[in-house]
Scaffold this active site. Structure first.
Site, PDB file in Angstrom:
ATOM      1  N   LEU A  34       1.394 -10.842   2.870  1.00 12.20           N
ATOM      2  CA  LEU A  34       0.784 -10.749   4.056  1.00 12.20           C
ATOM      3  C   LEU A  34      -1.003 -10.420   3.755  1.00 12.20           C
ATOM      4  O   LEU A  34      -1.940 -11.160   4.404  1.00 12.20           O
ATOM      5  CB  LEU A  34       1.051  -9.328   4.557  1.00 12.20           C
TER       6      LEU A  34
ATOM      7  N   HIS B 186      -3.622  -9.936   0.077  1.00  8.38           N
ATOM      8  CA  HIS B 186      -3.815  -9.332  -1.445  1.00  8.38           C
ATOM      9  C   HIS B 186      -5.175  -9.310  -1.765  1.00  8.38           C
ATOM     10  O   HIS B 186      -6.354  -9.867  -1.054  1.00  8.38           O
ATOM     11  CB  HIS B 186      -3.351 -10.481  -2.515  1.00  8.38           C
TER      12      HIS B 186
ATOM     13  N   PHE C  67      -6.421  -6.167  -7.253  1.00 11.18           N
ATOM     14  CA  PHE C  67      -5.424  -5.758  -7.902  1.00 11.18           C
ATOM     15  C   PHE C  67      -4.062  -5.096  -7.242  1.00 11.18           C
ATOM     16  O   PHE C  67      -3.279  -4.804  -7.764  1.00 11.18           O
ATOM     17  CB  PHE C  67      -5.806  -4.288  -8.933  1.00 11.18           C
TER      18      PHE C  67
ATOM     19  N   VAL D  60       0.286  -6.837  -0.494  1.00 13.40           N
ATOM     20  CA  VAL D  60       0.898  -6.317   0.694  1.00 13.40           C
ATOM     21  C   VAL D  60       2.170  -7.256   0.907  1.00 13.40           C
ATOM     22  O   VAL D  60       1.498  -8.435   1.249  1.00 13.40           O
ATOM     23  CB  VAL D  60       0.292  -5.696   1.803  1.00 13.40           C
TER      24      VAL D  60
ATOM     25  N   ASP E  80     -14.336   4.575   8.095  1.00  9.71           N
ATOM     26  CA  ASP E  80     -14.301   3.040   8.260  1.00  9.71           C
ATOM     27  C   ASP E  80     -13.704   2.596   9.719  1.00  9.71           C
ATOM     28  O   ASP E  80     -12.742   1.740   9.445  1.00  9.71           O
ATOM     29  CB  ASP E  80     -13.770   2.240   7.120  1.00  9.71           C
TER      30      ASP E  80
END
Length: 1363
Positions: free
Chosen positions: A851, A853, A856, A859, A1037
């Site tokens: 889904l 990346h 490091f 998902v 956020d």
């Protein structure tokens, strides 16, 4: 056989040969080196004939037909057949060499293709006729019998070795010479003579003259024969098997016309060796003649195997019969599967064969076994035949073969799988068809079959007439077992079922020694009659069970009710009502049992059965009540106007079943209480009471039916009022706090139809009223002191129960944890991980597409089997590290997992589902999967389908109400957890499963987006932020890109640092070494690096702007530079989007207050938005919004200049005046004047603040910057790092700067290193029902404020990708 039949046979054979030639034998024939048709040599000469062809060749010559001799000498002659060199056109070559020839070598020499059966001269064979002249022996025939039959002519085979001789045929009485017409001579065949000339001859002999010498041939004995052959048979009929050294015996028998003659000829391998002997036999019967030839070969060898042909010839007919002789070198047994090791059959088949491929000699002994038990009966070793296949026929069948003499043994096993069509066991037993209304019912189907049915399908249809048919095999079954021929069956689901479905589960259960499939349909509330059926299917059949689910208000469909419900009193009116369901019962009748007939002559009680109730009872007249419209039951009422003791007894209601015609009865025993006069069990006594004491007087009554008890004081009726209580059916009189005027004469009067009884007593009051007042003061004082100490103890107890650092719960978002006492890393070490609760097996997790990346981490979408403690497969999101991740990154992800566990679940936060932490694989964190992506992209996609006031479905409105009412209920209940709304929402959905399993009502891509949806999204975000704030967690956020949309319009707050690279995200602007989402940040966060819950409220206001602009980017067209930050600090704000209502504008304005303390708390926002969502009134809001929009360009836009000090609240106001909402500025019907900071006035109304400046009205100074990858934004403008440094130093105090939150202050020395924590957010897009992910992450630097959660330096936080 007649001559015509023989001719037909010949024609048929010729046509067969021609057909074979046309089909495959059109080829180049072999050629001989002797091209003449006949060839003459002298005796003693050698003969050499070479044959060449395109295929392997073989030779035959006189006396050696079909004998294969390769490269060797014959035992009798000196003839040799050997290979020779072929040519390119004819590569195969065979040479026949005869040395020292003699007269008997005269005959036809054939060369033919060895492997082609058909021998056709000129096609597959070539021949020549060789004469070996022997002047001493011109005749070469052997003595023979000449069979003379009814043919016109026949050949006398006088064979000669010298061609061209003059031959005379002699008999005992005559001589015949060839005349060229009737008598003909052929050097190869002999002399042809008319048959009538030979009938009188006894023998025949040929004569010739060579030189001066006469020569006579051998004699031919003439035998007159019959004409017809009937049949021929060769015994044994089947192929014959022998071992080397055994004896071969074949019997060839011909049935012919009486006194017929037959010549037998045998053709077999090894014929040339003449090892075989055959003996003719003749047996004359009355009607025919049997002629036999017995062939015997002793000590057979491998050379004797092959075809054996017996030919019988009577001159007219020629019969042939053949058999195959197989010679084995030694005994053997060979057996193998013919159709494989596993065979299938179906229960009910008439028979099934279990075949094997068996080859053995001598025939072995055998035995069939089933599951190691011998199978009885006569069977065949080649196939076991089972008749009438049942499930018990299944098993492993073994064929055992053995030859004891040879010491041989072989076994072979076959498995028989018997497939059984599925069968539902509940069909065998009767089941109820009547169900009580509003009851909880469980419908069960237990099915068995082979193979096992994988699932059970449930269907339903409305209760309407439907044509039925009866199954032939079950003709007597009741109507409910007939299967309806209807096409309107619908699949049962938990959403659209006519009766609410609590659960629908199927599983496998071991019942009665078998694995059976059990399915239970639990109906939560039986409201409507319907028809249900369960269907089970496997590969060999299916079965169905029909359930007539008839709902009635009458228990069991048949009941008796009585009025009054208790035992009636003599003289009362009694009504016995017999109620029966119309669908099931008819013919209602009332009976009264006759006590005299219930016993026999000896006084023994008789067996009372409903079928013979009329023999023991008297029918009664009763009234059939008219049913109400829509009612499905009948009521037969038995009325007894004035019941008397003689009416006591058993009353029976009889009904008849409509389908079975059986009678059913209910019995009611009517007990009548005899009426008697009332009596007092205790008289009243005089009392002396003090003022303010309590007074109680009792008037206990005995006797049945006391309709009235009345109290009098001083002959005046005493009624129940304040301070006076009448209880126990007026038998007890109580007076609280007696006063002086309560003194007097009290009378208790008890009456019924039989009479009255009275009792009276005097009450005296002593003492003063002042004493009572002092007691009241003492009581009140004591109560106040007790309450004070109770509150004090409660505060102490709560302080002792305050969680320690090891019990810290925190969010899994971009949270800041308070490191005031213990650093974050140490706090995470204190947190525990319960593997028994959260560990999920990796083998049940199937990873799918990535889904998102980042630098490091990544998902991944995955399928989790059984993560909800059931057997379903659910879609989840899995966070994991990339390959090569460092130990610190691994610890960071593990720390985040612990934080996720301790923060707990909430409906509006993406929740943890499990984790994989065992060392045999990568660390994986499993969270919820939200299929609609982030809210920002979803709103953009739905712009075209936005319909502000589209009608919402009742289910959606129910969900909205449940959200708001649940939030308010939790607020009213102190100590209620935020999990309550989460659980209550799930229960409202009819499920007790976890949040990922909430079933969505409809596809959000297909439904229009409405104004109500936007308010609902805002309310849910506020609810989730309230939850985080209660855990002292700061998001930092909060934006639409970090809000995910799940099923059923549920939004969830997330932030995915692991899967985002904020260095590539335009929403983050570089400030020094950090990237910050400046458009969403409060001024104190930009200038002072202060992050508090109040700064999250500012971000929430920007989020509202995003929602009501349908996903637009904040501050459109504004350059994000130093001027922007300065103007933001000076009070310039964004203009409200056009879709924002006045109420929403005021909420935004309050969230963007320059003073953090003046901003509303999230709990206030939840209540305000909840009232707004619950109140409705969207059309009025729209009219107000349109009216405001017309003047927005010059007047208030809902976003006016708001000075950070514009709101003044004096200490006096704060102490003396309760908070009140400025209802003139906010719609009261939405807010209900709920107060929150920024819009409060104490005592008097505060005039509105001056008009707020907007970026649209005061454009910024054009500034050109060179965009770079370091500081680009979505607007295309950047703020250079140097400008940030300058801006920061301009507003920073010289020695330190102050970070203020609500009620807190913290001084941080200049130059103190900023602790850094990783920041991340997902960027998702959804279009056409698909979710697109653009996940990035980065780093920010910030200090923290007291009382709120801040990470220590170097702490790394992770969250889920997209969740």
């Amino acid at each position: 056989m007649q001559p015509g039949a023989a001719l037909n046979l010949r024609l048929w054979l010729c046509l067969g040969l021609l057909q074979g030639l046309a089909n495959g034998y059109s080829m180049t024939p072999p050629t001989l080196n002797i091209t003449e048709d006949s060839y003459v040599i002298d005796t003693g000469d050698s003969l050499s004939i070479s044959c060449r062809g395109q295929h392997p060749l073989e030779w035959t010559w006189p006396g050696a037909q079909e004998v294969l001799t390769t490269g060797g000498k014959d035992s009798e002659d000196t003839r040799v057949v050997h290979d020779c060199e072929g040519t390119e056109a004819r590569p195969y070559c065979k040479v026949l060499l005869l040395a020292q020839t003699h007269a008997n070598n005269t005959g036809s020499y054939h060369c033919y293709y060895k492997y082609i059966k058909a021998r056709i001269e000129g096609t597959t064979a070539a021949s020549t006729y060789v004469f070996v002249r022997d002047f001493k022996h011109p005749f070469i025939n052997k003595p023979d019998t000449l069979l003379v039959n009814r043919k016109d002519s026949m050949w006398v085979p006088c064979l000669v070795s010298i061609p061209g001789l003059n031959i005379t045929l002699r008999s005992q009485s005559s001589a015949l010479h060839p005349d060229g017409q009737e008598v003909l001579w052929d050097d190869r065949r002999g002399m042809r003579v008319p048959t009538q000339l030979l009938r009188d001859a006894l023998y025949l002999q040929c004569e010739t003259t060579w030189g001066d010498q006469n020569f006579l041939s051998n004699l031919f004995v003439v035998h007159i024969t019959g004409n017809e052959l009937y049949d021929i048979q060769l015994y044994p009929k089947k192929s014959m098997e022998l071992l080397v050294g055994e004896k071969l015996v074949l019997n060839c028998t011909v049935w012919a016309e009486f006194d017929s003659g037959v010549t037998f000829d045998w053709d077999y391998p090894g014929k040339q060796a003449e090892r075989a002997k055959w003996v003719p036999e003749r047996r004359s019967q009355q009607t025919h003649t049997e002629l036999s030839s017995i062939l015997t070969i002793h000590n057979v060898s491998q050379n004797d195997l092959g075809p054996y042909v017996c030919e019988a010839n009577n001159g007219i007919q020629r019969f042939r019969e053949s058999t195959e002789v197989i010679v084995h070198e030694k005994p053997f047994i060979s057996v193998e599967w013919l159709k494989g090791p596993v065979l299938e059959a179906t229960a009910g088949d008439e028979l099934v064969k279990l075949p094997v491929k068996l080859a053995a000699y001598p025939p072995p002994e055998f035995q069939w076994y089933k599951d190691r038990k011998a199978v009885t009966g006569r069977h065949n070793p080649h196939a076991l035949v089972l008749k009438e296949v049942t499930e018990a026929s299944a098993g492993v069948y073994t064929l055992a073969l053995w030859n004891s003499a040879a010491g041989l043994r072989q076994n072979i096993s076959l498995e028989l799988v018997v497939n059984v069509p599925p069968h539902i066991h509940e069909k065998e037993a009767s089941s109820p068809s009547i169900y009580s209304r509003h009851s909880r019912q469980t419908l069960t189907c237990t099915a068995y079959g082979v193979p096992q049915p994988l699932s059970v399908q449930w269907h339903w249809r409305p209760w309407t007439p439907c044509k039925t048919f009866a199954q032939r095999s079950l003709r007597r079954r009741q109507q409910r077992d007939g299967m309806p021929q209807c096409r309107d069956w619908k699949e049962v689901t938990t959403q659209d079922a006519v009766n609410p479905i609590e659960s629908l589960d199927s599983w496998t259960e071991f019942v009665e020694g078998k694995n059976k499939t059990v399915s239970k349909l639990v109906i939560q509330d039986a409201n409507v009659s319907a028809m249900y059926k369960c269907v089970v299917v496997n590969k060999v059949g299916q079965d169905e069970r029909l359930i007539y689910f008839y709902v009635t208000t009458i228990p069991d469909g048949f009941s008796i009710e009585s009025e009054p419900s208790e035992d009636p009193l003599e003289g009362q009116s009694v009504r016995l009502s017999c109620r029966a369901d119309n669908y099931t019962y008819e013919h209602l009748r009332w009976y009264r049992l006759n006590l005299s007939t219930l016993h026999d002559a000896q006084g023994n009680p008789l067996l009372l059965d409903c079928k013979n109730v009329h023999l023991f009872a008297t029918p009664l007249e009763a009234n059939l009540e008219e049913a109400e419209p829509g009612a499905r039951h009948a009521t037969l009422s038995l009325n007894i106007p004035r019941v008397a003791p003689e009416d006591e007894g058993d009353y029976v209601c009889e009904v008849q079943d409509r389908r079975s015609q059986d009678k059913h009865c209910h019995k009611k025993y009517l007990s009548v209480q005899a009426l008697e006069a009332p009596r007092l069990t205790q008289n009243l006594t005089d009392l002396l009471v003090n003022v303010s004491d309590s007074l109680e007087m009792r008037c206990p009554v005995a006797g049945a039916h006391v309709p009235s008890i009345v109290w009098y004081k001083d002959e005046r009726l005493l009624e129940k009022e304040s301070g006076i209580d009448l209880a126990d059916s007026n038998q007890r009189l109580s007076i609280q706090r007696v006063r002086e005027e309560d003194a007097g004469r009290y009378l208790c009067s008890v009456c019924n139809a039989k009479g009255c009884v009275n009792s009276s007593a005097s009450v005296a009051v002593e003492g003063s009223e002042d004493k009572g007042s002092m007691e009241i003061v003492i009581l009140i004082g004591t109560g106040v002191i007790a309450v004070f100490f109770w509150v004090l103890l409660l505060l102490i107890f709560c302080n002792m129960k305050r969680p320690a650092h090891a019990d810290i719960k925190t969010g899994y978002l971009s949270i800041i944890m308070d490191p005031g006492e213990v650093p974050l890393e140490e706090q995470c070490e204190y947190l525990s991980y319960d593997a028994s609760q959260w560990e999920f097996p990796r083998e049940r997790l199937h990873l799918g597409r990535v889904l998102g990346h980042g630098a490091f981490g990544k998902v991944v979408e995955a399928s989790a089997f059984g993560i909800n403690k059931g057997s379903s497969c659910d879609t989840v999101a899995v966070k994991m590290l990339k390959e090569g991740a460092t130990a610190s990154e691994h610890r960071a992800l593990m720390s985040e997992l612990k934080i996720l566990i301790h923060i707990g679940n909430h409906l509006n936060v993406v929740n943890l589902l499990g984790a994989c932490t065992k060392p045999n694989g990568p660390l994986m964190v499993i969270v919820e999967f939200c299929k609609y992506g982030n809210l920002s992209n979803f709103l953009r996609v739905k712009r075209d389908t936005f319909n502000p006031y589209a009608e919402k479905s009742p289910e959606q409105r129910r969900r909205f109400r449940a959200m708001v009412e649940g939030a308010k209920a939790d607020r009213r209940r102190p100590g209620s957890s935020d999990r309550a709304l989460f659980t209550r929402f799930l229960m409202g959905k009819g499920s007790a499963r976890r949040a990922p399993l909430v079933q969505e009502a409809e596809d959000l891509w297909l439904s229009p987006l409405t104004m109500e949806d936007l308010v609902c999204y805002s309310f849910q975000v506020a609810r989730g932020m309230e939850f985080l704030a209660s855990r002292k967690c700061i998001h930092r956020d909060l934006a639409a890109r970090n809000i995910l949309l799940s099923e059923s319009d549920i939004v969830k707050i997330c932030d995915f640092g692991l899967a985002r690279d904020i260095y590539k995200d335009p929403d983050y602007v570089r400030k020094g070494s950090a990237r910050l989402p400046l458009k969403w940040m409060a001024p104190e966060s930009i200038f002072d690096k202060v992050y508090t819950t109040q700064s999250d409220v500012w971000s929430f206001g920007v989020l509202l702007w995003e929602i009501f602009s349908l996903g637009a980017s904040p501050y459109p067209g504004v350059q994000i530079n130093e001027e922007f930050c300065q103007r933001l600090k000076d009070g310039t704000r964004m203009r409200a989007p056009e879709l924002a209502t006045p109420a929403i504008r005021h909420i935004m304005q309050s969230c963007w207050s320059g003073d953090p303390k003046a901003r509303p708390a999230f709990s206030d926002l939840v209540e305000i938005l909840g009232d707004l969502l619950q109140g409705g009134g969207w059309q009025e809001e729209e009219e107000e919004r349109m009216a405001l929009h017309s003047s927005q360009s010059s007047e208030e836009d809902g976003f006016m200049q708001a000075s950070t000090t514009a709101l003044h609240i004096t200490e006096a106001d704060a102490d003396d005046s309760p908070p009140s909402m400025h209802c003139h500025s906010l719609a009261a019907r939405y807010y209900n004047c709920v107060s929150f900071p920024g819009r409060l006035a104490r005592g008097t109304k505060t005039p509105g603040s001056s008009r707020m400046k907007t970026f649209e009205e005061l454009p910024m100074t054009p500034t050109t910057y060179k965009a770079s990858m370091d500081n680009q934004t979505d607007s295309g403008m950047v703020l250079a790092s140097e400008e940030f440094e300058e801006l920061e130093s301009r507003h920073r105090p010289e020695g330190s700067f102050s970070c203020k939150g609500p009620g807190q202050h913290m001084d941080i020395p200049r130059g103190h290193p900023d602790p850094q924590g990783r920041r991340r957010r997902p960027t998702q897009g959804a279009q056409g029902g698909k979710v697109f992910y653009n996940n990035e992450y980065g780093e920010v630097s910030q200090p923290c404020t007291e009382g709120d959660c801040c990470p220590s330096a170097g702490s790394t936080f992770f969250a889920d990708s997209s969740y």
